[in-house]
Each structure stands twice: as structure tokens, then as C-alpha cells.
Write an enzyme that holds these catalytic residues in place. Structure first.
Site, PDB file in Angstrom:
ATOM      1  N   HIS A  64       0.855  -1.297  -0.019  1.00  0.00           N
ATOM      2  CA  HIS A  64       0.095  -0.046   0.014  1.00  0.00           C
ATOM      3  C   HIS A  64       0.773   1.160  -0.126  1.00  0.00           C
ATOM      4  O   HIS A  64       0.318   2.364  -0.295  1.00  0.00           O
ATOM      5  CB  HIS A  64      -1.216  -0.135   1.269  1.00  0.00           C
ATOM      6  CG  HIS A  64      -2.298  -0.759   0.904  1.00  0.00           C
ATOM      7  ND1 HIS A  64      -3.389  -0.523   1.566  1.00  0.00           N
ATOM      8  CD2 HIS A  64      -2.372  -1.868   0.186  1.00  0.00           C
ATOM      9  CE1 HIS A  64      -4.452  -1.340   1.000  1.00  0.00           C
ATOM     10  NE2 HIS A  64      -3.723  -2.289   0.152  1.00  0.00           N
ATOM     11  N   HIS A 206      -2.325 -12.815  -3.755  1.00  0.00           N
ATOM     12  CA  HIS A 206      -3.380 -13.252  -3.461  1.00  0.00           C
ATOM     13  C   HIS A 206      -3.395 -14.917  -2.969  1.00  0.00           C
ATOM     14  O   HIS A 206      -4.291 -15.412  -2.389  1.00  0.00           O
ATOM     15  CB  HIS A 206      -4.543 -13.261  -4.672  1.00  0.00           C
ATOM     16  CG  HIS A 206      -5.196 -11.882  -4.812  1.00  0.00           C
ATOM     17  ND1 HIS A 206      -6.223 -11.527  -5.665  1.00  0.00           N
ATOM     18  CD2 HIS A 206      -5.144 -10.668  -4.191  1.00  0.00           C
ATOM     19  CE1 HIS A 206      -6.433 -10.137  -5.380  1.00  0.00           C
ATOM     20  NE2 HIS A 206      -5.824  -9.741  -4.460  1.00  0.00           N
ATOM     21  N   ASP A 230       3.588 -19.333  -2.641  1.00  0.00           N
ATOM     22  CA  ASP A 230       3.282 -20.454  -3.612  1.00  0.00           C
ATOM     23  C   ASP A 230       2.292 -20.124  -4.637  1.00  0.00           C
ATOM     24  O   ASP A 230       1.915 -19.044  -4.760  1.00  0.00           O
ATOM     25  CB  ASP A 230       3.106 -21.755  -2.786  1.00  0.00           C
ATOM     26  CG  ASP A 230       1.640 -21.596  -1.863  1.00  0.00           C
ATOM     27  OD1 ASP A 230       0.864 -20.816  -2.336  1.00  0.00           O
ATOM     28  OD2 ASP A 230       1.740 -22.232  -1.021  1.00  0.00           O
TER      29      ASP A 230
END
Length: 387
Positions: A64, A206, A230
Site C-alpha cells: 500500500h 492473493h 506459493d
């Protein structure tokens, strides 16, 4: 076989226990390595203090600080200046859970006053990524901290427009061509101008942590692993049938809640036999499956994990250096005095001549027909647990 992963932390009772701290900072520039590797190790110590910080939250704080960059703007933003120290950025809705990270980094700043906040924000994210098994991220110091007056003149004020959104554009039916175009434009503003690097950042980011309703309006995890760098994101996206959902489901189990809020275009996958939508995706995520140029990259990463790791390291490195012109200065000027909370301006002056929005990157529109598993709105599960 994928590359050998360094030790990663284990999630136990919602607390992070960090392992492999001696491996952090491997890619710090050799001229500064001795000093900044010590700072990286102090970051690990600060993260581990009771209660331990969640590593994905540390990465999110760093993301951010970089995600509002746009070179075409009068106030370009990015990691230089450490604008998140100031009220306008710190109190923005997308940052309202990041105070604990900044507070913990204060411990490191107290110990190493010579490091700028801007460098500390970047190094902390790199360190957290490496602890979760990400590739070593190159780092060179030299970012500067804005003074209060510099922040008023230079920090972005249009954060609602600058920060990437998960549901843009709102009126965008499946297969979400509008979201595809939005991703290309938004990441283009961040200097990420290839689909390969867009997918790498999405899959890496994500694949860690989970959505939190208080900051995004969504909740749930993208994959079964939330504490490891991963390809869980691409694996889940590729393996499961995702359905658009309009219901709210709650599965409260102590602190490990799974509350899914689907009023902004969320997709869910129901684990067979569970009756519960146990994993979730956002509209911009589903683009990665049903837009051919994105899905091909995700499939390629699943076949070659090293390519994913290389692409992520390259893209993340760009985000951390956008607009910075003082990196690797061997005799950097002293950082200005960090403003105290009473010095922090509550409002920054708006720009006077904001330029036009840059054109999106040129990528040919998809020609493939919509997939046969186009999502239908499912009925609420009949065995959803009571609130």
C-alpha cells in the site's frame, strides 16, 4: 520439481512463528549489506514480539505504500517520501488495519535512527516475503522521508482513484472484459506493463493471507495455504468451478472466521460435501481464469514455478523503486526529522493541475468464446450454520 523453499513460518492458533530469519536480506546490495541485513533481522524480531504480526499484513502495508504510484501525476506517489506516516494516507479506508505494522516498525526505527521510514517500509515487506518463502528481493537504500511541508505538496490525495480496486468496473458482466481492461490500465500506471508480471503479482499477493471485510468488503481465503509464498492462487483458480454468489454465509469458529460477503461480485467454491463456500475469489481474480492471455500465464506458472518466482521478484522490485532517483547513493543525505503525530496534517492540499488519465496498455482483446462453466447465481446452502 520446483525450487527448494527456505524455511517458512507456521500458523498456529492464529499466531505467526517465524523460522529462517537468518536467511533474510540475501539480495541487499553488497555495499550496504552488513548494515541493512542487521536492520532486516531487527524487523524479524519486531514481527515476533507478542502478539506476533501476521506476515501477509506486513506485506500488505508495503504494497500500500507503493500501490498509488502514477508517473503521469503531479504527485506521483510510490515508496519515496513514506507518505503513509501522514494522516491523509494512514486513515484511508484501505489502510485502516495497518497501524499495528507501523507501530511495530517504530521499534526498529528507534534502534536504527539512520534508516529512513521509506526504506524501512520497503525492507519490512521484502523481509516478510522472504520469511514466507518468496525469492530474495533486491534492495538498495536511498529513499527519503518527506517533511510535513513536503508531504502537503507531494503526497497523493486522490487515494480513492489511485489505489487498485477489486470490483472495478462495478457494472461488468461475465466474463468481465471491463475488469480485464481495468487491470491492464491500473498495473500499467504502476509500471507493470506485461500480463506475465500482472499475473505474478496477483498470484503471489492473493496466495498469501485472506480477504478482510473491514477493509475490502469481502472475506475468505483464495487458497488452502495462507502463510506461504506459493502458487495456491493459480492452483485453486485452475482446479475449481467458481460461481458468482449473492448470499451471505457465516461459519464462525473462534477467531478463525469465514464470513463471505458477496454484494460486490465475489465468487465462491463450495468444498464437496461441506455445504460451505470455503474458498473465495474476486471478480478481478476470475479474469485470470476466463481471459485467455491471463489464464495461459497462470497455467505456465503452474508448469514452471521458477518462472513465477522470477516474474514476481522482477515486478515487486519495480513497485518498490518506482519514481525513486536516490537509490544506492553511497553518501545519502540525513533523513529529515520524522514528524510527530501533532505535526501530521489531517488534510493535504489537492493538486492544482492534475493531468489526464494515461491510456491503457495496448493488449489485443480476447477472442475466445465465454467458457461453458459461466457462473450462475447459486441458491443459499440449506445447511449454512446459524449466525
Amino acid at each position: 520439481m520446483g525450487p527448494t523453499m527456505r524455511a517458512v513460518p507456521t500458523l498456529l492458533l492464529c499466531s505467526w512463528f517465524v523460522a529462517g530469519a537468518d536467511a533474510v536480506g540475501e539480495a541487499i546490495d553488497d555495499r550496504f549489506k552488513a548494515e541493512y541485513q542487521e536492520i532486516a533481522e531487527a524487523i524479524v524480531d519486531a514481527i515476533q514480539q507478542d502478539p506476533p504480526l501476521r506476515l501477509p499484513l506486513v506485506v500488505r502495508q508495503t504494497w500500500h505504500t507503493a500501490a498509488h504510484f502514477n508517473a503521469a501525476e503531479d504527485r506521483p506517489g510510490g515508496t519515496d517520501g513514506a507518505c503513509q506516516r501522514f494522516e491523509t494516507e494512514a486513515s484511508h479506508a484501505s489502510n485502516n488495519d495497518l497501524g499495528p505494522v507501523r507501530d511495530r516498525l517504530q521499534l526498529v526505527k528507534d534502534q536504527f535512527s539512520q534508516v529512513s521510514w521509506a526504506d524501512l517500509y520497503v525492507l519490512s515487506g521484502n523481509t516478510a516475503l522472504e520469511l514466507m518463502g518468496a525469492p530474495a528481493i533486491s534492495f538498495c537504500p536511498g529513499r527519503v522521508d518527506f517533511t510535513t511541508s513536503e508531504a502537503v505538496a507531494q503526497c497523493p490525495v486522490d487515494l480513492d482513484e489511485r489505489m487498485p480496486k477489486t470490483e472495478e468496473p462495478v457494472d461488468d458482466p461475465f466474463p468481465h472484459n471491463g475488469s480485464r481492461d481495468y487491470l491492464i490500465r491500473k498495473f500499467g500506471e504502476l509500471g507493470i506493463d506485461t500480463v506475465r508480471e500482472i499475473v505474478a503479482l496477483m498470484a503471489g499477493g492473493h496466495g498469501m493471507g485472506r480477504m478482510h471485510r473491514e477493509t475490502s468488503g469481502h472475506s475468505g481465503a483464495w487458497g488452502d495455504t495462507t502463510d506461504t509464498f506459493d502458487l495456491a492462487f493459480c492452483q485453486s483458480l485452475n482446479d475449481f468451478h467458481w460461481q458468482a454468489s449473492t448470499f451471505v454465509e457465516e461459519n464462525l469458529e473462534g477467531d478463525d472466521f469465514n464470513t463471505l460477503v458477496h454484494d460486490k461480485g465475489q465468487y465462491v467454491w463450495t468444498r464437496p460435501g461441506s455445504g460451505l463456500a470455503t474458498l473465495a475469489m474476486l471478480k478481478v481474480d476470475v479474469v485470470m481464469k476466463h481471459q485467455p492471455e491471463f489464464s495461459a500465464v497462470c497455467a505456465g506458472f503452474l508448469a514452471n514455478e521458477q518462472d513465477f518466482r522470477d516474474a514476481f521478484a522482477s515486478a515487486w522490485g519495480k513497485l518498490m523503486t518506482n519514481g525513486v532517483t536516490t537509490l544506492c547513493d553511497e553518501t545519502p543525505a540525513p533523513a529529515p526529522t520524522t514528524p510527530t503525530p501533532t505535526d501530521v496534517p489531517s488534510t493535504l492540499a489537492p493538486p492544482t493541475d492534475a493531468p489526464a488519465t494515461p491510456a491503457p496498455a495496448t493488449i489485443a482483446p480476447p477472442t475466445a468464446a465465454p467458457p461453458t462453466d459461466a457462473p450462475a447465481t447459486p441458491a443459499p446452502p440449506t445447511d449454512a450454520p446459524a449466525t
